[in-house]
Enzyme design. Structure first.
Site, PDB file in Angstrom:
ATOM      1  N   LYS A 282       0.868  -1.171   0.000  1.00 43.64           N
ATOM      2  CA  LYS A 282       0.000   0.000   0.000  1.00 43.64           C
ATOM      3  C   LYS A 282       0.911   1.229   0.000  1.00 43.64           C
ATOM      4  O   LYS A 282       1.788   1.363   0.868  1.00 43.64           O
ATOM      5  CB  LYS A 282      -0.888   0.014   1.245  1.00 43.64           C
ATOM      6  CG  LYS A 282      -1.852  -1.157   1.332  1.00 43.64           C
ATOM      7  CD  LYS A 282      -3.128  -0.851   0.601  1.00 43.64           C
ATOM      8  CE  LYS A 282      -4.192  -1.907   0.837  1.00 43.64           C
ATOM      9  NZ  LYS A 282      -5.428  -1.609   0.106  1.00 43.64           N
TER      10      LYS A 282
ATOM     11  N   ASP B 174      -0.327  -0.515  -4.521  1.00 44.89           N
ATOM     12  CA  ASP B 174      -1.724  -0.079  -4.524  1.00 44.89           C
ATOM     13  C   ASP B 174      -1.780   1.334  -3.957  1.00 44.89           C
ATOM     14  O   ASP B 174      -1.501   1.550  -2.778  1.00 44.89           O
ATOM     15  CB  ASP B 174      -2.567  -1.030  -3.668  1.00 44.89           C
ATOM     16  CG  ASP B 174      -4.048  -0.656  -3.655  1.00 44.89           C
ATOM     17  OD1 ASP B 174      -4.421   0.317  -4.341  1.00 44.89           O
ATOM     18  OD2 ASP B 174      -4.821  -1.343  -2.957  1.00 44.89           O
TER      19      ASP B 174
ATOM     20  N   LYS C 202     -13.301  -7.788  -6.373  1.00 50.99           N
ATOM     21  CA  LYS C 202     -13.721  -8.164  -5.026  1.00 50.99           C
ATOM     22  C   LYS C 202     -15.206  -8.526  -5.099  1.00 50.99           C
ATOM     23  O   LYS C 202     -16.041  -7.633  -5.309  1.00 50.99           O
ATOM     24  CB  LYS C 202     -13.511  -7.006  -4.055  1.00 50.99           C
ATOM     25  CG  LYS C 202     -12.062  -6.580  -3.852  1.00 50.99           C
ATOM     26  CD  LYS C 202     -12.012  -5.382  -2.899  1.00 50.99           C
ATOM     27  CE  LYS C 202     -10.576  -5.036  -2.522  1.00 50.99           C
ATOM     28  NZ  LYS C 202      -9.829  -4.448  -3.647  1.00 50.99           N
TER      29      LYS C 202
END
Length: 348
Positions: free
Chosen positions: A149, A179, A257
């Site tokens: 991240k 990300d 997702k």
């Protein structure tokens, strides 16, 4: 058939940071079906602040879904188009109900413990030392793909972390995904992508905020390494809208997702369109409990996608349900000798 819904709060073992803030707990909801003495369970994996169905009438819609469970899975899916996490929970609950074992939804060599799913190791945002510690742990634990991240700490420090990994591991040894969760400004995104390209990254998720489709399209056209859409897919409901989005932006990858994009059915729609336009894809969890993660992992195995998937989130919580899923050497295994521990799940 009877249906009930139940709220559960998952507590993170340690605060988990993204560019949108730090999470210490995660709300989730379960739908339980009961018919002829059998039970089925589904998880509605809402993520407050990100899910399109983070709305004031969410619980009201759960109540409506349970009251109208007689409509069946398909009609409910259509009626719940704007509530993708409930779509997923309903799909999962019906599949659980018709299965011999409510937690063995999609039997395969994965659920027999014969084959595994390669996953990426997730490195959360935080101070440089904390991120470095996580990276070292993931590499020591045998991960061949790690996902960082980025976008919350100083960008130069994030570049240093990537440089640190590449000092010791080539792209062939360790695949790196990053990300940004939409953290880059429109004006600086390409400049930052060019800086990141030095480290031969696999891809970057969502470099800029969603709904900037003109800029995102231009970035995907000019980027020095692949871009994957994630948040961009949230709230795109119809097949026509999905196709228009992919045709316009032309991303290299999309990340799916099930709790965010309409469950198994909605995910399959995205996959079919991605393959039509030669766009790569992989599946990730949305920080569900092990109940939802178990269903996603079993379904994902059947898709035969050999890329590392984002399914290594089961160990994030202090009060998750113990289950047969186990991570070893960067692989997710279903250990048939391990049992579910649902002592705290008084609704099952």
């Amino acid at each position: 058939m009877q249906a009930t819904y139940h709220k559960y709060i998952l507590n993170f073992k340690r605060p988990s940071g993204t560019s949108r803030g730090v999470m210490i707990e995660k709300e989730t909801w379960f739908i339980v079906l009961e018919e002829n003495g059998k039970k089925g369970i589904g998880e509605c994996g809402i993520l407050r602040g990100l899910s399109i169905d983070d709305r004031a009438d969410y619980e009201e819609k759960l109540h409506w879904s349970c009251s109208n469970i007689h409509l069946g899975k398909d009609k409910l899916w259509e009626a719940l188009l704007e509530f993708p996490s409930i779509q997923f929970g309903i799909e999962m609950a019906f599949q659980s109900l018709i299965s011999e074992n409510p937690f063995l939804l999609f039997p395969s060599d994965f659920t027999k413990g014969k084959k595994s799913i390669e996953i990426n190791g997730l490195v959360w945002m935080g101070e440089e030392a904390f991120m470095k510690q996580q990276i070292e742990e993931k590499l020591a634990n045998g991960y061949k793909c790690i996902k960082l991240k980025i976008g919350a700490i100083d960008f130069d420090k994030e570049l240093q972390l990537l440089r640190y990994i590449r000092q010791y591991f080539t792209p062939e040894q360790v695949e790196i995904r990053v990300d940004a969760n939409g953290a880059f400004s429109l004006s600086e995104a390409l400049y930052k992508l060019n800086q990141l390209s030095e480290f031969e990254l696999h891809s970057i998720e969502q470099p800029i905020q969603k709904n900037n489709t003109d800029t995102m399209s231009e970035l995907c056209r000019t980027t020095p390494f692949p871009i994957a859409l994630d948040e961009e897919l949230i709230g795109v409901f119809s097949t026509e809208e999905k196709e228009v989005l992919l045709q316009k932006i032309k991303p290299q990858y999309i990340i799916l997702k099930p709790s965010f994009v309409g469950g198994f059915r909605g995910t399959q729609e995205w996959i079919s369109l991605a393959e039509k336009y030669n766009i790569g894809w992989w599946i990730t969890s949305a920080l569900e409990s092990n109940i939802g993660l178990n269903a996603i992992a079993q379904w994902t195995f059947l898709l035969n996608n050999i890329m590392p998937q984002g399914l290594g989130t089961g160990a994030l919580y202090t009060n998750n349900y113990n289950c047969p899923l186990e991570v070893s050497q960067g692989q997710l295994w279903y250990r048939t000798e391990l049992n579910w521990d649902l002592n705290t799940a008084d609704f099952i």
